[in-house]
Design a protein around this motif. Structure first.
Motif, short mmCIF file in Angstrom:
data_model
loop_
_atom_site.label_atom_id
_atom_site.label_comp_id
_atom_site.label_asym_id
_atom_site.label_seq_id
_atom_site.Cartn_x
_atom_site.Cartn_y
_atom_site.Cartn_z
N ALA A 120 0.80 -1.22 0.00
CA ALA A 120 0.00 0.00 0.00
C ALA A 120 0.84 1.27 0.00
CB ALA A 120 -0.94 -0.02 1.20
N ASP A 121 2.05 1.21 0.54
CA ASP A 121 2.91 2.40 0.57
C ASP A 121 3.93 2.40 -0.55
OD1 ASP A 121 4.44 0.31 1.46
OD2 ASP A 121 5.15 1.30 3.29
N GLY A 122 3.73 1.55 -1.55
CA GLY A 122 4.65 1.52 -2.68
C GLY A 122 4.55 2.78 -3.52
N PRO A 123 5.62 3.17 -4.21
CA PRO A 123 5.62 4.43 -4.96
C PRO A 123 4.71 4.42 -6.19
CG PRO A 123 7.64 3.21 -5.35
CD PRO A 123 6.93 2.50 -4.24
N LEU A 124 4.46 3.24 -6.79
CA LEU A 124 3.66 3.18 -8.01
C LEU A 124 2.24 2.69 -7.78
CD1 LEU A 124 6.28 1.63 -10.49
CD2 LEU A 124 5.65 4.03 -10.22
N CYS A 125 1.98 2.09 -6.64
CA CYS A 125 0.71 1.40 -6.46
C CYS A 125 0.00 1.79 -5.18
CB CYS A 125 0.93 -0.11 -6.50
SG CYS A 125 1.53 -0.68 -8.11
N GLU A 126 0.11 3.05 -4.81
CA GLU A 126 -0.62 3.51 -3.64
C GLU A 126 -2.02 3.93 -4.04
OE1 GLU A 126 1.55 6.79 -2.10
OE2 GLU A 126 1.35 8.01 -3.90
N GLY A 127 -2.92 3.89 -3.10
CA GLY A 127 -4.28 4.34 -3.35
C GLY A 127 -5.24 3.19 -3.61
N ALA A 128 -6.49 3.44 -3.27
CA ALA A 128 -7.54 2.46 -3.50
C ALA A 128 -7.90 2.42 -4.99
CB ALA A 128 -8.77 2.81 -2.67
N GLY A 129 -8.47 1.29 -5.41
CA GLY A 129 -8.91 1.20 -6.79
C GLY A 129 -8.68 -0.16 -7.40
N THR A 130 -8.67 -0.19 -8.71
CA THR A 130 -8.54 -1.43 -9.48
C THR A 130 -7.08 -1.71 -9.79
OG1 THR A 130 -10.73 -1.15 -10.48
CG2 THR A 130 -9.16 -2.57 -11.64
N TYR A 131 -6.71 -2.95 -9.61
CA TYR A 131 -5.39 -3.45 -9.99
C TYR A 131 -5.58 -4.74 -10.77
CZ TYR A 131 -3.52 -0.01 -6.72
OH TYR A 131 -3.20 1.17 -6.10
N TYR A 132 -4.54 -5.17 -11.46
CA TYR A 132 -4.64 -6.36 -12.29
C TYR A 132 -3.53 -7.36 -11.94
CZ TYR A 132 -7.88 -3.59 -15.03
OH TYR A 132 -8.94 -2.80 -15.41
N VAL A 133 -3.89 -8.63 -11.99
CA VAL A 133 -2.95 -9.72 -11.82
C VAL A 133 -2.71 -10.33 -13.19
CG1 VAL A 133 -2.50 -11.94 -10.71
CG2 VAL A 133 -3.82 -10.18 -9.50
N VAL A 134 -1.46 -10.43 -13.58
CA VAL A 134 -1.11 -11.00 -14.89
C VAL A 134 -0.22 -12.22 -14.66
CG1 VAL A 134 -0.08 -10.56 -17.14
CG2 VAL A 134 -1.19 -8.68 -15.89
N VAL A 135 -0.68 -13.37 -15.15
CA VAL A 135 0.07 -14.62 -15.03
C VAL A 135 0.44 -15.07 -16.43
CG1 VAL A 135 0.10 -16.97 -14.11
CG2 VAL A 135 -1.31 -15.21 -12.99
#
Length: 440
Positions: A130-145
């Protein structure tokens, strides 16, 4: 709109079915089928606290969606299951990444077959901090396998089990052979932030000496065939039979402040016509969200051999700030997993087996109180060793305390085995029930 992935694979079998046995991996009983989309546009939602079953195509990628809050860390684990009867190259494997809506990776992780060139379950874990520089904030994220390997669209092989990368052809390199899709087991866990700020740097010093392995009288303990069916172990010496190509799973409760270690020994085998099987015995340690912490391997020629995990630090919240996996992976208490694989080539090089396996497991150090979390983890109780009730009744505390100390510290007697079994059964039952109620 992009269509959902339709790889030429048989329909997903029910967990625990004969098809699972044929593939050599037992999918979790509560795993729900979910399609892997060819695009983020149609990505299906993965809910924290749940387990899923999907399919990974031989080329391209499978996409899934996460809806995350602004404060919780999220961990997505993917276990890919190649066909045990298939052919694989050393660099064949999977890559898992968590990405934001702008296409930037929060993290990525890879796992490859390695020098044994033996088909086995491969597990990689993506993280949204959650405190990462690129991925902070609520919302949609994607998992890519996606698949990686010599000819894959995914690019280069990962850094996990990458020894001995040349010489063998697999699905991604075998001329004239259509690559097979791999089945997937996916898990999603979330970790709330601590209620109070603590150290923001990893410990600079910890006891890294390799402890003497236990010498207790061995007790027989067959392993499970997947993370969801892992057999429970405490400190002691445990034996089982293992066949070439087989993977065994064990679960070891590890509390805050405690330090696990393990050695896997393969017993001697009779027979005159034997040759050397490279990287035949593989032992790995995975943390409660199934992320790889450390691993070890050894070859086998019929004479007794041992693979010993490198030392790992005591479980501590601040370990996450370290750069080395075997330190950062020891970031929370809960069920750690020992995974043992015997290479399929042992059947040709040494004999058909089964072979005798001995696991020497130790958990040293005194249990400590863990951080008090500002919320509940999902699945509930995943970062406890005393059951899901601890987090709810103590206002979300992550510390299991000393209640599990007797189980993890001393050798297991019959009574403590039953007690530990009941504890873990209760955790699993409550996790399953909680996941079902959340998803409607």
């Amino acid at each position: 709109m992009a269509a959902l992935t339709t790889a030429p694979a048989p329909a997903l079998a029910s967990p625990g079915s004969a098809d699972d046995d044929a593939r050599g991996y037992a999918f979790s009983a509560d795993a729900r089928p979910v399609p892997g989309a060819t695009s983020t546009t149609d990505a299906a939602l993965l809910r924290p606290g749940s387990t899923y079953r999907s399919t990974l195509p031989p080329d391209g990628a499978a996409h899934y969606r996460l809806d995350l809050d602004a404060t919780s860390n999220a961990y997505v684990s993917a276990t890919a299951v190649p066909d045990p009867a298939g052919s694989v190259a050393a660099s064949d494997g999977i890559k898992v990444s968590v990405q934001n809506t702008d296409g930037r990776s929060c993290s990525y992780d890879t796992a490859t077959i390695g020098g044994s060139r033996s088909p086995r379950p491969l597990t990689a874990t993506g993280t949204r901090e959650a405190d990462g520089p690129l991925c902070e904030g609520a919302g949609t994220y994607y998992v890519v396998v996606e698949r990686v390997g010599p000819e894959s669209a995914g690019g280069t092989a990962g850094s996990g089990d990458s020894e001995g990368l040349g010489g063998s052809s697999g699905p991604s390199a075998t001329a004239g052979a259509a690559p097979e899709p791999w089945e997937l087991e996916l898990t999603v866990a979330t970790e709330p932030p601590p209620a109070q700020a603590g150290a923001t740097r990893a410990p600079e010093a910890w006891d890294s000496a390799t402890p003497a392995p236990p010498t207790d009288e061995p007790e027989r303990r067959p392993g499970g065939a997947g993370f969801g069916t892992a057999a429970i172990l405490g400190q002691g010496v445990w034996t089982a039979d293992i066949e070439p190509g087989q993977t065994l799973f064990y679960e070891v409760p590890v509390d805050w402040g405690r330090q696990p270690h393990a050695t896997a020994e393969l017993g001697s085998a009779s027979g005159a016509d034997r040759s050397y099987a490279v990287a035949a015995l593989h032992l790995s340690l995975h943390n409660p969200v199934r992320a790889l912490v450390a691993d070890a391997r050894t070859g086998y020629d019929g004479r007794q051999r041992a693979a010993t995990l490198p030392p790992v630090p005591p479980v501590g919240f601040a370990n996450r700030y370290a750069s080395a996996d075997r330190v950062s992976g020891m970031r929370f208490a809960g069920s750690y997993y020992l995974v043992v694989h015997l290479g399929a080539q042992v059947a040709e090089k040494v004999g058909p087996g089964p072979f005798g396996l001995t696991l020497r497991v130790g958990v040293k150090g005194a249990a400590q109180d863990g951080p008090r979390y500002a919320g509940r983890s999902l699945p509930s109780g995943i970062f406890d060793v005393t059951g899901a009730e601890a987090g709810a009744s103590a206002g979300g505390t992550g510390g299991g305390g000393a209640a599990m100390t007797a189980v993890a510290a001393g050798g297991f007697g019959a009574g403590t085995v039953i007690l530990a079994g009941l504890m873990v059964w209760t955790v699993r039952a409550r996790r399953t029930g909680a996941g079902a109620s959340r998803s409607g």
